[in-house]
Write a protein that holds these residues in place. Structure first.
Motif, PDB file in Angstrom:
ATOM      1  N   VAL A 245       0.480  -1.215  -0.334  1.00 55.12           N
ATOM      2  CA  VAL A 245      -0.205  -0.388  -0.165  1.00 55.12           C
ATOM      3  C   VAL A 245       1.065   1.465  -0.155  1.00 55.12           C
ATOM      4  O   VAL A 245       0.761   1.601  -0.918  1.00 55.12           O
ATOM      5  CB  VAL A 245      -0.680  -0.284   1.143  1.00 55.12           C
ATOM      6  N   ILE A 246       1.844   1.163   0.386  1.00 61.71           N
ATOM      7  CA  ILE A 246       2.441   2.550   0.554  1.00 61.71           C
ATOM      8  C   ILE A 246       3.509   2.952  -0.261  1.00 61.71           C
ATOM      9  O   ILE A 246       3.647   3.619  -0.887  1.00 61.71           O
ATOM     10  CB  ILE A 246       3.916   2.599   2.056  1.00 61.71           C
ATOM     11  N   VAL A 247       3.905   1.582  -1.156  1.00 66.24           N
ATOM     12  CA  VAL A 247       4.778   1.705  -2.481  1.00 66.24           C
ATOM     13  C   VAL A 247       3.734   1.942  -3.600  1.00 66.24           C
ATOM     14  O   VAL A 247       4.466   3.408  -4.309  1.00 66.24           O
ATOM     15  CB  VAL A 247       5.527   0.240  -2.517  1.00 66.24           C
ATOM     16  N   LEU A 248       2.347   1.557  -3.323  1.00 60.69           N
ATOM     17  CA  LEU A 248       1.683   2.464  -4.301  1.00 60.69           C
ATOM     18  C   LEU A 248       1.097   4.080  -4.500  1.00 60.69           C
ATOM     19  O   LEU A 248       0.748   3.944  -5.059  1.00 60.69           O
ATOM     20  CB  LEU A 248       0.288   1.499  -4.307  1.00 60.69           C
ATOM     21  N   LEU A 249       0.654   3.765  -2.683  1.00 60.74           N
ATOM     22  CA  LEU A 249       0.581   5.564  -2.979  1.00 60.74           C
ATOM     23  C   LEU A 249       2.101   6.574  -3.467  1.00 60.74           C
ATOM     24  O   LEU A 249       1.346   7.717  -3.398  1.00 60.74           O
ATOM     25  CB  LEU A 249       0.587   5.636  -1.142  1.00 60.74           C
ATOM     26  N   CYS A 250       3.373   5.440  -2.511  1.00 58.36           N
ATOM     27  CA  CYS A 250       4.424   6.964  -2.888  1.00 58.36           C
ATOM     28  C   CYS A 250       4.445   7.242  -4.850  1.00 58.36           C
ATOM     29  O   CYS A 250       4.438   7.859  -5.237  1.00 58.36           O
ATOM     30  CB  CYS A 250       5.645   6.250  -3.509  1.00 58.36           C
ATOM     31  N   ILE A 251       4.045   5.834  -5.450  1.00 58.45           N
ATOM     32  CA  ILE A 251       4.028   6.110  -6.891  1.00 58.45           C
ATOM     33  C   ILE A 251       2.962   6.929  -7.589  1.00 58.45           C
ATOM     34  O   ILE A 251       2.728   7.985  -8.505  1.00 58.45           O
ATOM     35  CB  ILE A 251       4.024   4.116  -7.189  1.00 58.45           C
ATOM     36  N   THR A 252       2.192   6.830  -6.601  1.00 57.52           N
ATOM     37  CA  THR A 252       0.352   7.611  -6.829  1.00 57.52           C
ATOM     38  C   THR A 252       1.114   9.326  -6.611  1.00 57.52           C
ATOM     39  O   THR A 252       0.371  10.316  -7.833  1.00 57.52           O
ATOM     40  CB  THR A 252      -0.595   7.549  -5.757  1.00 57.52           C
ATOM     41  N   VAL A 253       1.777   9.854  -5.516  1.00 61.41           N
ATOM     42  CA  VAL A 253       2.097  10.969  -5.103  1.00 61.41           C
ATOM     43  C   VAL A 253       2.980  11.210  -6.244  1.00 61.41           C
ATOM     44  O   VAL A 253       3.376  12.364  -6.752  1.00 61.41           O
ATOM     45  CB  VAL A 253       2.396  10.867  -3.695  1.00 61.41           C
ATOM     46  N   GLY A 254       3.594  10.591  -6.627  1.00 63.94           N
ATOM     47  CA  GLY A 254       4.898  10.528  -7.219  1.00 63.94           C
ATOM     48  C   GLY A 254       4.436  11.322  -8.199  1.00 63.94           C
ATOM     49  O   GLY A 254       5.518  12.532  -9.456  1.00 63.94           O
ATOM     50  N   ILE A 255       3.517  10.126  -9.538  1.00 58.03           N
ATOM     51  CA  ILE A 255       2.998  10.958 -10.403  1.00 58.03           C
ATOM     52  C   ILE A 255       2.307  12.141 -10.944  1.00 58.03           C
ATOM     53  O   ILE A 255       2.127  13.551 -11.582  1.00 58.03           O
ATOM     54  CB  ILE A 255       1.701   9.549 -11.150  1.00 58.03           C
ATOM     55  N   CYS A 256       1.510  12.778  -9.493  1.00 58.77           N
ATOM     56  CA  CYS A 256       0.895  13.768  -9.678  1.00 58.77           C
ATOM     57  C   CYS A 256       1.809  14.734  -9.623  1.00 58.77           C
ATOM     58  O   CYS A 256       1.590  15.818  -9.878  1.00 58.77           O
ATOM     59  CB  CYS A 256      -0.220  13.687  -8.349  1.00 58.77           C
ATOM     60  N   CYS A 257       3.031  14.929  -8.625  1.00 61.77           N
ATOM     61  CA  CYS A 257       3.550  16.336  -8.913  1.00 61.77           C
ATOM     62  C   CYS A 257       4.391  15.969  -9.980  1.00 61.77           C
ATOM     63  O   CYS A 257       4.411  17.046 -10.052  1.00 61.77           O
ATOM     64  CB  CYS A 257       5.071  16.076  -7.515  1.00 61.77           C
ATOM     65  N   ALA A 258       3.809  14.989 -10.661  1.00 61.43           N
ATOM     66  CA  ALA A 258       5.146  15.051 -12.165  1.00 61.43           C
ATOM     67  C   ALA A 258       4.942  16.103 -13.170  1.00 61.43           C
ATOM     68  O   ALA A 258       5.086  17.112 -14.312  1.00 61.43           O
ATOM     69  CB  ALA A 258       5.535  13.794 -12.759  1.00 61.43           C
ATOM     70  N   TYR A 259       3.405  15.560 -13.059  1.00 59.30           N
ATOM     71  CA  TYR A 259       2.186  16.334 -13.978  1.00 59.30           C
ATOM     72  C   TYR A 259       1.813  17.586 -13.398  1.00 59.30           C
ATOM     73  O   TYR A 259       1.570  18.861 -13.960  1.00 59.30           O
ATOM     74  CB  TYR A 259       0.375  16.375 -13.405  1.00 59.30           C
TER      75      TYR A 259
END
Length: 302
Positions: A245-259
């Protein structure tokens, strides 16, 4: 009066003896013989009385498809050819019995010179077949508290096999409450079908299991197979899920910041995308090799 009674008794005895002599009478020493497969067996047909010197003797095998000759015209025939002989006067000896010989057999004697010229007896033969090695299925590992089923099957034995299960070379009783060693186990054992079902396995249920198939002719058993009972690591599973869950959350936050920072913008302003100004001032422009550098093509016209 006494002489009269004696005369009547003698008359009855003589009449009985007369009819006995003039009647063929058969008997057998065993109406239901049995033997193991590949052994010999004797089907006795004894002639108690007969006056005919050369009676006709026949043996028939009786199955669901009807009777068939196995001894006729003083010759062994049918299923028993080359595997049986006649012992005088009428006994049939099978020298190598097989499972297919299980059936009813009828001995028939015809005596043409006797007043009662025919008699027969029926013998029920059973050939017992030893079980072959059964097919056993034992789960290699079972979670603690879960159900488990062990199976054992054998189809060759006759009569039908009964089954026994063993754990670490000790027989498992049909009812666990009858043994101190198995009193804490919860299972059902079916000796007819060969299934051993654990309702909820415990640590003590782990061990080496094998099954034995047995009947009146003997027994056979399969090799021992281990069954392990293991604990379910609930804490480890929970930690694993949390990490995912933590890994998936980190990936999601990273994608949002990149956008948000424009790393995934579909277009960039480059020299190749530069648009030529619309003509309207009377001057023609020509693009040079240097990107973004323009010069006049002709002079102003007044």
């Amino acid at each position: 009066m006494a002489k009269t009674r004696l005369a009547c008794l003698l008359t009855l005895l003589s009449t009985h003896c007369f009819f006995s002599v003039l009647a063929v009478v058969l008997r057998t020493s065993d109406e239901s013989p049995w033997t193991n497969e590949f052994d010999k067996i004797e089907l006795s047909c004894l002639i108690e009385s007969i006056s005919t010197t050369n009676p006709r003797i026949e043996w028939k095998k009786i199955t669901s498809e009807g009777p068939s000759y196995v001894y006729f015209d003083k010759k062994i025939s049918g299923d028993l050819e080359n595997r049986a002989v006649i012992r005088e006067p009428a006994t049939l000896l099978i020298t190598n019995a097989t499972r297919s010989d299980t059936a009813k057999y009828r001995c028939e004697v015809t005596a043409a010179d006797d007043l009662k010229s025919f008699d027969e007896i029926v013998i029920n033969l059973i050939v017992r077949v030893k079980p072959v090695v059964p097919k056993c299925s034992v789960p290699k590992s079972v979670p603690f508290g879960k159900s488990a089923e062990l199976s054992c099957v054998e189809d060759e034995g006759f009569p039908k096999s009964q089954y026994q299960w063993f754990k670490n070379n000790e027989e498992i009783p049909d009812d666990p409450k009858t043994s101190l060693k198995f009193s804490n186990s919860s299972y059902t054992l079916n000796a007819d079908t060969g299934t051993l079902k654990f309702i909820a396995v415990r640590k003590e249920d782990g061990g080496d299991y094998f099954c034995r198939a047995k009947n009146d002719a003997g027994f056979s058993q399969c090799p021992a197979q281990p069954m392990e009972v293991y604990d379910i690591d609930v804490l480890g599973i929970a930690l694993g899920v949390l990490v995912v869950v933590i890994v998936l959350l980190c990936i999601t936050v990273g994608i949002c910041c990149a956008y948000k920072r424009g790393f995934f913008s579909s277009e960039k302003q480059t020299g190749n995308n530069y648009k030529v100004p619309a003509k309207g001032d009377g001057v023609d422009y020509v693009r040079t090799e240097d990107e973004g550098d323009f010069r006049h093509k002709s002079s102003f016209v007044i």
